[in-house]
Design a protein around this motif. Sequence first.
Motif, PDB file in Angstrom:
ATOM      1  N   THR A   1       0.834  -1.207   0.000  1.00  0.00           N
ATOM      2  CA  THR A   1       0.000   0.000   0.000  1.00  0.00           C
ATOM      3  C   THR A   1       0.866   1.253   0.000  1.00  0.00           C
ATOM      4  O   THR A   1       1.944   1.287   0.597  1.00  0.00           O
TER       5      THR A   1
ATOM      6  N   GLU B   1       0.078   8.079  -2.518  1.00  0.00           N
ATOM      7  CA  GLU B   1      -0.297   7.863  -3.922  1.00  0.00           C
ATOM      8  C   GLU B   1      -1.711   7.304  -4.050  1.00  0.00           C
ATOM      9  O   GLU B   1      -2.273   7.295  -5.148  1.00  0.00           O
ATOM     10  N   ASN B   2      -2.247   6.797  -2.934  1.00  0.00           N
ATOM     11  CA  ASN B   2      -3.560   6.136  -2.942  1.00  0.00           C
ATOM     12  C   ASN B   2      -3.595   5.000  -3.960  1.00  0.00           C
ATOM     13  O   ASN B   2      -4.501   4.904  -4.797  1.00  0.00           O
ATOM     14  N   THR B   3      -2.590   4.141  -3.864  1.00  0.00           N
ATOM     15  CA  THR B   3      -2.510   2.974  -4.736  1.00  0.00           C
ATOM     16  C   THR B   3      -2.119   1.753  -3.925  1.00  0.00           C
ATOM     17  O   THR B   3      -1.581   1.853  -2.822  1.00  0.00           O
TER      18      THR B   3
ATOM     19  N   ASP C   1       0.349  -1.237  -4.998  1.00  0.00           N
ATOM     20  CA  ASP C   1       1.268  -1.670  -6.037  1.00  0.00           C
ATOM     21  C   ASP C   1       1.413  -3.183  -5.997  1.00  0.00           C
ATOM     22  O   ASP C   1       1.589  -3.777  -4.923  1.00  0.00           O
TER      23      ASP C   1
ATOM     24  N   ARG D   1      -0.255  -1.176 -10.876  1.00  0.00           N
ATOM     25  CA  ARG D   1      -0.719  -0.318  -9.779  1.00  0.00           C
ATOM     26  C   ARG D   1      -2.244  -0.289  -9.805  1.00  0.00           C
ATOM     27  O   ARG D   1      -2.852  -0.143 -10.868  1.00  0.00           O
TER      28      ARG D   1
ATOM     29  N   PRO E   1      -5.501   1.712  -8.324  1.00  0.00           N
ATOM     30  CA  PRO E   1      -5.988   2.892  -7.577  1.00  0.00           C
ATOM     31  C   PRO E   1      -6.971   2.465  -6.488  1.00  0.00           C
ATOM     32  O   PRO E   1      -7.839   1.611  -6.717  1.00  0.00           O
ATOM     33  N   VAL E   2      -6.833   3.070  -5.314  1.00  0.00           N
ATOM     34  CA  VAL E   2      -7.749   2.797  -4.203  1.00  0.00           C
ATOM     35  C   VAL E   2      -8.117   4.118  -3.535  1.00  0.00           C
ATOM     36  O   VAL E   2      -7.645   5.182  -3.935  1.00  0.00           O
TER      37      VAL E   2
ATOM     38  N   ASP F   1      -8.551   6.990  -0.329  1.00  0.00           N
ATOM     39  CA  ASP F   1      -7.540   7.718   0.437  1.00  0.00           C
ATOM     40  C   ASP F   1      -6.960   6.891   1.584  1.00  0.00           C
ATOM     41  O   ASP F   1      -7.658   6.101   2.219  1.00  0.00           O
TER      42      ASP F   1
ATOM     43  N   ASN G   1      -8.470   1.615   4.423  1.00  0.00           N
ATOM     44  CA  ASN G   1      -8.305   3.013   3.984  1.00  0.00           C
ATOM     45  C   ASN G   1      -8.727   3.926   5.129  1.00  0.00           C
ATOM     46  O   ASN G   1      -9.919   4.168   5.334  1.00  0.00           O
TER      47      ASN G   1
ATOM     48  N   THR H   1     -11.139  -1.567   1.137  1.00  0.00           N
ATOM     49  CA  THR H   1     -11.176  -1.890  -0.288  1.00  0.00           C
ATOM     50  C   THR H   1     -10.867  -3.372  -0.480  1.00  0.00           C
ATOM     51  O   THR H   1      -9.939  -3.903   0.146  1.00  0.00           O
TER      52      THR H   1
ATOM     53  N   THR I   1     -10.015  -3.800  -8.254  1.00  0.00           N
ATOM     54  CA  THR I   1     -10.908  -3.595  -7.116  1.00  0.00           C
ATOM     55  C   THR I   1     -12.267  -4.192  -7.422  1.00  0.00           C
ATOM     56  O   THR I   1     -12.835  -3.943  -8.488  1.00  0.00           O
TER      57      THR I   1
END
Length: 367
Positions: A108, A112-114, A116, A128, A130-131, A133, A151, A158, A167
């Motif tokens: 996590t 970057e709110n990702t 990887d 990567r 995206p997730v 915040d 999160n 998530t 996701t």
Amino acid sequence: MGAAFATAVVSCLAVAAGYLMYPGTPGKSKYMKFEGYIEIPKHKSLNVLDYLIINNDKLFVTSESSGSLFKVDLDPNDPSLSTVSELSGSGAAHGVALIMDRNVAFVTRSEENTVDVFDPTSLRLLSRIPVADDADAILYVPSAKLVYVANGDAKIATLIDPENRITVGTVALPGRPEFPALDSQTGVLYQNLEDINSIVAIDLAERTVIGQWSLAPCEGPSGMAIDSEQRRLFAVCSRNATLVVFDLESHQVITSLSIGGGPDSVAFDGALHRIYSAGKAGRLTVVQQDDPNTYRVLDEIPTHYGAHTLGLDPVSHRVFVAYASLFVHPRIGVFLPTMVSDVQKREKEGPFHGAALADWWIGDRQD
């Protein structure tokens, strides 16, 4: 007087700076043997390590300050000789989830709110995802075939399909999630909520919260660990330096203990009935589980300010403590249990095996 006072202040600051820059040998303990440090590459003046995940002879460590993920190939005879490789990245790196039989892993990145996806063998970045915040703690749940991500700021979890690396859903939470733990006996996932001092149970099949309970007197729950066999959950509390023991059947806190300040992580060694906690104040707390309802602090070992996270190897029983550093290389302190206290139970009375023995030593043993 003024010059003397100024000299004293400067001397105190120099001592404090020296302590922060050059962590020495931890305090002595009859319960834990200090085996040395594993040095980690330095990238900034201040280096803060975060999560530690152990799989066989591999230790994965994340850096909150640099965004790097490190893989340590552990030397079983001398941990200080372990080799370190690195996957660099942007955004603070936090939790790691490993699926070693598929040779895939996830890390996590809160800034970057990702999440990887990477190859844990080669440390090659694969993709990567995206997730929401503040992606922080992460956990792979084999029974659900899902990767679970907490999160914090978004107050959701998530859910990621690790096969397709996408996701597939979210779970709304009534507070800010900090750390999840899986009950291997029931498959229920427990998530603490840092801002409301509570814990929730999550059914991942239904993707919903199925229960919520208070962790009082806990204030600011952070790390958690579960003893599925004895139906106990252990939560450390960052704001009031407390360890609480939660009964997974009655859904209530049954006892609490004072531990080292600013605790952030906790680990449970089921074979030795030991609970370990590390905190920002620089204490490694060692707690003995005498029976499911009885616990006692064996020791609080001085480590170093900011040494707030740890990982446990259930095979060697080693405890790895991540140190923060100022101007010098960050490092992992390695500790091995020595004396294991008699838990005052006979084997026929319960699952606390070997209780007919008095205190016994494992010293330099590797198992």
